[in-house]
Write a protein that holds these residues in place. Structure first.
Motif, PDB file in Angstrom:
ATOM      1  N   LYS A  32      37.721  30.969  49.917  1.00 56.21           N
ATOM      2  CA  LYS A  32      36.486  30.310  48.884  1.00 56.21           C
ATOM      3  C   LYS A  32      36.968  30.653  47.804  1.00 56.21           C
ATOM      4  O   LYS A  32      37.562  31.373  47.158  1.00 56.21           O
ATOM      5  N   LEU A  33      36.620  29.333  46.719  1.00 60.29           N
ATOM      6  CA  LEU A  33      36.744  29.692  45.237  1.00 60.29           C
ATOM      7  C   LEU A  33      35.592  30.078  44.530  1.00 60.29           C
ATOM      8  O   LEU A  33      34.567  29.583  44.752  1.00 60.29           O
ATOM      9  N   ILE A  34      35.983  31.227  44.073  1.00 61.44           N
ATOM     10  CA  ILE A  34      34.852  31.977  43.155  1.00 61.44           C
ATOM     11  C   ILE A  34      35.763  32.233  41.742  1.00 61.44           C
ATOM     12  O   ILE A  34      36.737  32.971  41.426  1.00 61.44           O
ATOM     13  N   GLY A  35      35.423  31.627  40.633  1.00 57.49           N
ATOM     14  CA  GLY A  35      35.920  31.453  39.311  1.00 57.49           C
ATOM     15  C   GLY A  35      37.465  30.971  39.421  1.00 57.49           C
ATOM     16  O   GLY A  35      37.587  30.042  40.228  1.00 57.49           O
ATOM     17  N   LYS A 143      27.076  45.778  49.460  1.00 57.44           N
ATOM     18  CA  LYS A 143      27.642  45.023  48.430  1.00 57.44           C
ATOM     19  C   LYS A 143      29.027  44.740  48.550  1.00 57.44           C
ATOM     20  O   LYS A 143      29.973  45.592  49.132  1.00 57.44           O
ATOM     21  N   SER A 144      29.311  43.394  48.221  1.00 57.71           N
ATOM     22  CA  SER A 144      30.459  42.952  48.188  1.00 57.71           C
ATOM     23  C   SER A 144      31.322  42.840  46.749  1.00 57.71           C
ATOM     24  O   SER A 144      30.567  42.145  46.081  1.00 57.71           O
ATOM     25  N   ASP A 145      32.489  43.317  46.695  1.00 56.55           N
ATOM     26  CA  ASP A 145      33.185  43.229  45.476  1.00 56.55           C
ATOM     27  C   ASP A 145      34.490  42.325  45.976  1.00 56.55           C
ATOM     28  O   ASP A 145      34.863  42.135  47.023  1.00 56.55           O
ATOM     29  N   LEU A 146      35.139  41.631  44.792  1.00 58.08           N
ATOM     30  CA  LEU A 146      36.420  41.088  44.983  1.00 58.08           C
ATOM     31  C   LEU A 146      37.386  42.124  44.858  1.00 58.08           C
ATOM     32  O   LEU A 146      37.639  42.533  43.535  1.00 58.08           O
ATOM     33  N   GLY A 147      38.181  42.234  45.977  1.00 54.46           N
ATOM     34  CA  GLY A 147      39.407  43.559  45.758  1.00 54.46           C
ATOM     35  C   GLY A 147      40.661  42.521  46.161  1.00 54.46           C
ATOM     36  O   GLY A 147      40.622  41.412  46.423  1.00 54.46           O
ATOM     37  N   ALA A 154      51.723  39.070  45.588  1.00 56.75           N
ATOM     38  CA  ALA A 154      52.664  37.935  44.894  1.00 56.75           C
ATOM     39  C   ALA A 154      51.675  36.980  44.465  1.00 56.75           C
ATOM     40  O   ALA A 154      51.903  36.491  43.352  1.00 56.75           O
ATOM     41  N   GLN A 155      50.585  36.704  45.119  1.00 51.49           N
ATOM     42  CA  GLN A 155      49.451  35.679  44.551  1.00 51.49           C
ATOM     43  C   GLN A 155      48.571  36.240  43.779  1.00 51.49           C
ATOM     44  O   GLN A 155      47.420  36.684  44.393  1.00 51.49           O
ATOM     45  N   SER A 156      48.575  36.383  42.454  1.00 48.40           N
ATOM     46  CA  SER A 156      47.594  37.058  41.703  1.00 48.40           C
ATOM     47  C   SER A 156      46.281  36.554  41.701  1.00 48.40           C
ATOM     48  O   SER A 156      45.067  37.343  41.389  1.00 48.40           O
ATOM     49  N   GLU A 157      46.063  35.283  42.124  1.00 48.15           N
ATOM     50  CA  GLU A 157      44.886  34.574  42.311  1.00 48.15           C
ATOM     51  C   GLU A 157      44.170  35.138  43.561  1.00 48.15           C
ATOM     52  O   GLU A 157      42.839  34.566  43.773  1.00 48.15           O
ATOM     53  N   LEU A 158      44.904  35.716  44.497  1.00 47.25           N
ATOM     54  CA  LEU A 158      44.225  35.943  45.770  1.00 47.25           C
ATOM     55  C   LEU A 158      43.425  37.207  45.924  1.00 47.25           C
ATOM     56  O   LEU A 158      43.747  38.321  45.276  1.00 47.25           O
ATOM     57  N   ARG A 159      42.158  37.173  46.198  1.00 41.39           N
ATOM     58  CA  ARG A 159      41.185  38.135  46.478  1.00 41.39           C
ATOM     59  C   ARG A 159      40.843  38.491  47.915  1.00 41.39           C
ATOM     60  O   ARG A 159      40.772  37.235  48.486  1.00 41.39           O
ATOM     61  N   GLN A 160      40.031  39.231  48.164  1.00 36.78           N
ATOM     62  CA  GLN A 160      39.048  39.407  49.690  1.00 36.78           C
ATOM     63  C   GLN A 160      37.703  40.045  49.181  1.00 36.78           C
ATOM     64  O   GLN A 160      37.810  40.823  48.020  1.00 36.78           O
ATOM     65  N   PHE A 161      36.829  39.821  49.976  1.00 42.18           N
ATOM     66  CA  PHE A 161      35.795  40.279  49.849  1.00 42.18           C
ATOM     67  C   PHE A 161      35.510  41.642  50.427  1.00 42.18           C
ATOM     68  O   PHE A 161      35.812  42.046  51.691  1.00 42.18           O
TER      69      PHE A 161
END
Length: 224
Positions: A32-35, A143-147, A154-161
């Motif tokens: 999902k795209l968040i910001g 509560k979910s944060d972006l980790g 290597a993918q700096s834009e990749l995050r997980q809930f």
């Protein structure tokens, strides 16, 4: 349906287990795209579309389907006229809701959530009722944060809930929620002026199942 592998580390929260499995299964590139971030996994508690009851200031709805967004605390529900597109309720516009049990997902009993203002909290969160007592009650907050994704730096834009769990309690003589660490020493210390719980709960009980240990402790506290 998400299958659950046995966990050899002892008790862990079923919702956390479910969240980790969704992260592991996100390797196919779904996100999902968040910001600026591409986020894998799910922000919904136990996934989406659960049978539930929902209560708002203007209406009561039974046996509907809801999704609880632990990232932004929105509650989504589905109407009979439009069962495929959820309607979104912003935090605080739902007083409470109850997700029905679903053993296939690890939901062994109904999960009742109450909005924080009803419990004396100014935080914009829903709190799951673990134990309701005459004097003392226990609640859990998701509560979910972006980790960061540890396997893909290597993918700096990749995050997980990343789903997080915290426990709180209320006391009849004090309005509001107070944070509580779910371990024997912390609980015993917190209530040492109320009752000696050292003969009621042990560290092993919290290792086996912290919520059952908390219920045992708070049952004892409410015997006062």
């Amino acid at each position: 349906m998400v299958s659950r592998a046995p966990d050899s580390r002892g008790w862990t929260d079923p919702a956390l287990n479910h969240n980790r499995l969704l992260q592991q299964q996100a390797a196919d590139g779904n996100y999902k795209l968040i910001g600026p971030y591409k986020v894998i996994g799910s922000q919904y508690l136990f996934g989406e579309h659960h049978k539930a009851d929902m209560f708002t200031p203007e209406a009561k709805a039974y046996n509907i389907f809801v999704s609880y967004n632990t990232y932004n605390q929105e509650v989504e529900f589905y109407s009979t006229s439009n069962p495929n597109t959820p309607l979104v309720r912003e935090p605080g516009t739902v007083d409470s809701f109850t997700i029905h049990s679903n053993t296939e997902l690890g939901i062994s009993k109904n999960l009742r959530f109450i909005y924080g203002t009803a419990l004396g909290s100014k935080d914009k969160f829903y709190y799951q009722q673990i134990f309701a007592g005459r004097q003392y009650s226990v609640y859990k907050r998701y509560k979910s944060d972006l980790g960061y994704v540890g396997t893909n730096l290597a993918q700096s834009e990749l995050r997980q809930f990343d789903l997080q769990v915290e426990y709180y309690y209320t006391a009849r003589d004090n309005k509001g929620l107070k944070k509580l660490k779910a371990n024997a020493p912390s609980v015993i210390k917190e209530f040492k002026d109320v009752k000696d719980l050292s003969s009621v709960i042990t560290a092993d009980m919290f290792t086996a199942n912290p919520e059952e240990a908390l219920i045992k402790a708070f049952n004892s506290l409410n015997e006062q």
